[in-house]
Design an enzyme around this catalytic site. Structure first.
Site, PDB file in Angstrom:
ATOM      1  N   GLU A 143       0.841  -1.091   0.182  1.00  0.00           N
ATOM      2  CA  GLU A 143      -0.032   0.113  -0.195  1.00  0.00           C
ATOM      3  C   GLU A 143       0.903   1.431   0.042  1.00  0.00           C
ATOM      4  O   GLU A 143       0.748   2.132  -0.608  1.00  0.00           O
ATOM      5  CB  GLU A 143      -0.352  -0.126   1.506  1.00  0.00           C
ATOM      6  CG  GLU A 143      -1.293   1.641   1.451  1.00  0.00           C
ATOM      7  CD  GLU A 143      -2.175   1.315   2.761  1.00  0.00           C
ATOM      8  OE1 GLU A 143      -3.283   1.324   3.269  1.00  0.00           O
ATOM      9  OE2 GLU A 143      -1.452   1.292   4.148  1.00  0.00           O
ATOM     10  N   ASP A 189      -9.836   1.968   6.288  1.00  0.00           N
ATOM     11  CA  ASP A 189     -10.277   1.511   4.849  1.00  0.00           C
ATOM     12  C   ASP A 189     -10.923   2.437   4.498  1.00  0.00           C
ATOM     13  O   ASP A 189     -10.246   3.210   3.402  1.00  0.00           O
ATOM     14  CB  ASP A 189     -10.179  -0.094   5.023  1.00  0.00           C
ATOM     15  CG  ASP A 189      -9.045  -0.939   4.985  1.00  0.00           C
ATOM     16  OD1 ASP A 189      -7.753  -0.325   5.987  1.00  0.00           O
ATOM     17  OD2 ASP A 189      -9.076  -1.637   4.546  1.00  0.00           O
TER      18      ASP A 189
END
Length: 916
Positions: free
Chosen positions: A592, A792
């Site tokens: 990420e 998230d």
């Protein structure tokens, strides 16, 4: 007719080829009878030969006619460009005088005449057959017809990107540029590579390096089995080649006697081993070490299953009288250890599963005496506050149901002391159960922690001798690790004995450990009891006391982690040509963060940083083998040599890698090897759709039915999605720029927009972190916030706004953003602020009293497409927010940087050939 996609990297979309388009007038006619008439041709796909008109007919030679036709081409779809037309004939009596015709572009719904005539020379006695002529039309969809579906007001077509800080009167252009540059310089200030101190393992008192020969090592079949083996030497390693006979085989390989070693104070054993992939794929075979004393006494320890083929170095700390042995001979003399070896156990493995096992070094060290460190326990439970957090569960399919109660014992000083009392209702000789404490505050054991549990067993268990116990650890995702498998015949009955393990961490030899185990997030501990053939009639209560995880590693030769070198950056160098983005709070490296760093460096026109990040990603993060081959391990250790903590990929990382690489190609151009950015991006997209392991351990990253991105590819987690992984703006660019599957990505973009509409809460517009493929909040055992609007889900607001600006101008996505803007407006009005975590219905999470830089940033990006006056205040929250420093600057900092780029109009599409 034949339709195929031809790759053409210089163009924006796929090249279309229409083959075998037959000239037809509906019936067979004689060319001699054609004069100033037209032939009608059937329509094929978007571009076709509409008709031919005969312009002239002349006699050439004694037997041929020359026919000259005008050719009319029709496009019944969107504009196309770079049209190439060819024709051939199957008739041996015909000759075609027609070179390839080229047309720069044909507008939509257009009929045009080629400037070049079609000339046919044919014997005047031959008859014309429509099947003789084959027209081939190749063309490029202009801007790709896919882009015609984009809103004409979207940035893809207009090239316009607004600075909303300026438009809303919050700042000047100069102030915005200054803030963006300062934030980038803060977060991406490169910390140069630091030399890693060599660990001090202490004095090496035994070494087998196999550099010369293997003469001082032997094998023998153990436990009455008939296995055999060949030992050989290759490149300084011992090669063990077993010939397996059955699933019960046990093979011992041991050294010849050496000068005795005194291990009464404990020694450290280290070895390096690799096994062929077949063993790892099967997963049954195990290995354990054993030592022998000068009288022939034996001790087995460090049992583990061979679930990984790659070479790994294993350390076992504190081997001595206080260590835990699976079996230890009575009276074993730790002052006279004179042999060491390995026992390989088939454990039910088929005899046909075989291959070499390689041992490259075996060493024994007298460890460094280290009495420093903070010994305040990280976790301690002496049961003085009850047993509410403890539970018991059956394992391995057994039906046993142990009862847990608070027991009491009297200490030596006469004081009462609470203990955990376990009453098993044994049912069979195969019973197994675990007693454990779950979800305490996370403890990082990466560098090693000492762990101990006091266990008291009734004498009848010890006398029987069959039952075995082992330590069980769990990480934050409930992934298990088992350590110290020991039969109880070495215990002292009806007396508490300390089950102790030194330096348990990433270098520990576990009996079994999940591939995904997170050493930085230990959140569960317990003990497994295995009947191991013990009869159900052998019973009695078991007691546990003083479960302790030490406060710090006892060093034991591990290199100490240096002080944090910066309180503001996330960019760390490796050598002169690589770098990584560090997750500060968890001391690891994530796909990420690496992909976010690459995307930000593209937007900041910083190719040097981009290439350093990409070089590290390819060298350290991309799996070269195994079930996730070619994908990128989502998590690595932030300490050299940067080993993978979890080799499984995270789909959002793959998505951002691919998009960043396409944009890098478009902005800077590609070169060769790993810096052929466009080819690397195409490879990632291909794998996302088509690649999974040959066995059942992984699934496709793009769900083959729902056509949605998965949360994970490993099949030990059920199939569901993550709304923040849905990136329709990226999918649309891939539909234009990828070498293949262009329509697939175009469809996926619309599927994701529809999915987001389903996944949003109908009143608040909030999204859960994880959601089913139908859009419902997804609870999980490993993330207590998975069904909530938490970390998230911050990103969904930004993703919807990006798609709105770049591509779609979707009223549905705008409506979802407006719902959230109204929700947060009400939060400010009612509570004075919004927070980081909510239930999706808007219920505030208890004990959360902060916004999070990340939510503030993504809310601001969403606010750029909102008409609600409060949206300006949401933008202002970002404008007034400084880039984070300290422990949580990684995720919050990267989202903060994304927020500034999006809201200022600096997060842009760079189209192909814009670097030229």
């Amino acid at each position: 007719m034949k339709l195929s996609l031809l790759k053409d990297k210089s163009k924006c979309g796929p090249r279309i080829r229409l083959g075998l388009v037959h000239l037809s007038a509906g019936a067979i006619v004689a060319l001699a009878g054609l004069f100033l008439t037209s032939l009608s041709l059937p329509l094929y796909a978007q571009v076709s030969i509409d008709h031919l008109t005969l312009k002239s007919k002349t006699r050439v030679g004694r037997s041929d006619y020359r026919y000259e036709f005008s050719v009319f081409v029709k496009n019944e779809a969107e504009r196309v460009e770079d049209v190439q037309i060819n024709v051939t004939s199957n008739n041996p009596n015909s000759r075609i005088q027609f070179t390839q015709a080229s047309i720069d572009q044909i507008a939509e719904n257009t009929l045009l005449e080629l400037t070049q005539p079609f000339v046919l020379i044919q014997n005047r006695r031959a008859r014309f057959n429509e099947q003789d002529l084959n027209w081939v039309v190749e063309y490029q969809q202009a801007g790709n017809a896919i882009s015609a579906d984009f809103s004409r007001n979207a940035a893809y077509h207009t090239g316009e990107y607004k600075n909303y800080f300026v438009e809303r009167g919050l700042a000047t252009q100069e102030q915005v540029s200054e803030k963006i540059n300062a934030t980038y310089q803060q977060l991406f200030e490169l910390v140069p590579d630091q030399p890693t101190p060599e660990p001090d393992n202490g004095e090496r008192i035994y070494q087998a390096s196999f550099a010369q020969s293997t003469d001082n090592w032997q094998w023998y079949a153990d436990n009455g089995t008939e296995v055999s083996a060949a030992l050989s030497q290759e490149e300084g390693a011992l090669i063990i080649t077993p010939t397996w006979q059955s699933g019960n085989d046990a093979l011992a390989v041991l050294s010849s006697p050496f000068t005795p070693i005194d291990a009464t104070q404990g020694v450290d054993v280290e070895y390096t081993m690799a096994a062929q992939q077949a063993y790892a794929d099967d997963g049954a075979m195990a290995v354990q070490l054993f030592i022998q004393d000068s009288s022939g006494g034996i001790g087995f320890f460090a049992y583990r299953t061979l679930t990984q083929a790659a070479s790994s170095t294993i350390q076992i700390k504190g081997v001595g009288p206080n260590a835990n042995f699976g079996y230890l001979s009575d009276g074993f003399d730790f002052s006279q250890i004179n042999s060491i070896g390995f026992q390989f156990l088939a454990n039910g493995k088929g005899a046909d599963i075989g291959g070499n096992i390689t041992v490259s070094e075996v060493s024994v060290y007298q460890p460094v005496n280290d009495s420093g460190g903070d010994n305040t326990p990280s976790f301690l439970d002496s049961f003085d506050n009850g047993i509410a957090q403890w539970s018991a569960g059956a394992n391995n399919g057994s039906a046993i149901e142990p009862a847990l109660t608070v027991g009491s014992v009297v200490d030596g000083d006469g004081q009462g002391n609470n203990v955990l009392s376990i009453s098993p209702n044994w049912l069979s000789g195969s019973d197994a159960f675990t007693v454990k404490y779950q979800q305490f505050n996370a403890v990082d054991i990466t560098q090693g922690r000492d762990i101990s549990v006091d266990i008291k067993l009734p004498t009848r268990y010890v006398a029987d001798g069959n039952m075995a116990v082992q330590l069980v650890l769990e990480d934050a995702n409930y992934q298990p690790a088992f350590l110290g498998y020991s039969q109880v015949d070495g215990f002292e009955g009806d007396t508490f004995a300390s089950f102790t393990f030194s330096n348990v961490g990433a270098a520990t030899e576990f009996g079994y450990i999940s591939d995904n185990f997170d050493f930085s997030q230990l959140r569960g501990i317990g003990v497994q009891f295995v009947a191991n053939g013990k009869m159900p009639t052998v019973t009695g209560d078991i007691q546990i006391d003083n479960v302790v995880i030490s406060g710090a590693a006892s060093n034991g030769g591990e290199a100490e982690e240096g002080p944090e070198l910066s309180d503001s950056t996330v960019l760390y160098g490796v050598g002169d040509d690589m770098a990584f983005i560090k997750a500060i709070d968890s001391n690891d490296i994530r796909s990420e963060g690496m992909s976010y760093g690459m995307m930000i460096s593209v937007m900041m026109d910083d190719q040097a940083t981009f290439d350093k990040l990409w070089r590290f990603t390819k060298a350290k993060m991309q799996n070269k083998s195994g079930n996730s081959k070619d994908f990128f391990a989502w998590r690595l250790s932030a300490n050299a040599p940067y080993n993978a903590i979890d080799t499984n990929p995270a789909p959002d990382g793959e998505e951002y890698f691919a998009m960043a690489l396409f944009l890098a190609n478009n902005r800077w151009g590609s070169t060769e090897g790993i810096f052929d950015y466009q080819q690397e991006a195409n490879d990632i997209l291909h794998d996302m759709i088509f690649t999974k392991s040959d066995n059942s351990s992984t699934r496709l990253m793009m769900h083959p039915v729902y056509q949605q991105v998965e949360f994970v590819t490993t099949t030990n987690v059920e199939s569901f999605s993550d709304p923040s992984y849905h990136l329709p703006a990226f999918y649309e660019m891939w539909a234009l720029w990828a070498d293949e599957n262009n329509d697939y990505w175009h469809e996926t973009a619309e599927i994701s927009r529809q999915y987001l509409s389903k996944a949003a809460h109908p009143q608040t517009g909030l999204f859960s972190d994880y959601a089913s493929h139908e859009g419902l909040p997804q609870p999980t055992s490993f993330n207590p916030d998975s069904h909530k609007s938490a970390y998230d889900s911050f990103r969904v607001m930004g993703n919807m706004a990006m798609d709105y600006h770049w591509v779609s101008q979707s009223p549905q996505l705008k409506g979802l953003v407006e719902q959230q803007v109204s929700f947060f407006e009400n939060e400010i009005a009612q509570y004075g602020d919004f927070i980081a975590v909510y239930e999706v219905d808007g219920t505030r999470e208890p004990n959360i009293d902060y916004r999070s830089h990340g939510r503030t940033a993504m809310n601001a990006v969403g606010a750029t497409i909102s008409d609600n006056p409060f949206s300006t205040e949401m933008l202002n929250y970002l404008w007034q927010q400084d880039a984070p420093t300290g422990m949580y600057r990684y995720y919050d900092g990267l989202l903060h940087m994304f927020g500034l780029l999006h809201a200022s109009g600096e997060f842009k599409i760079y189209k192909p050939n814009e670097n030229e």
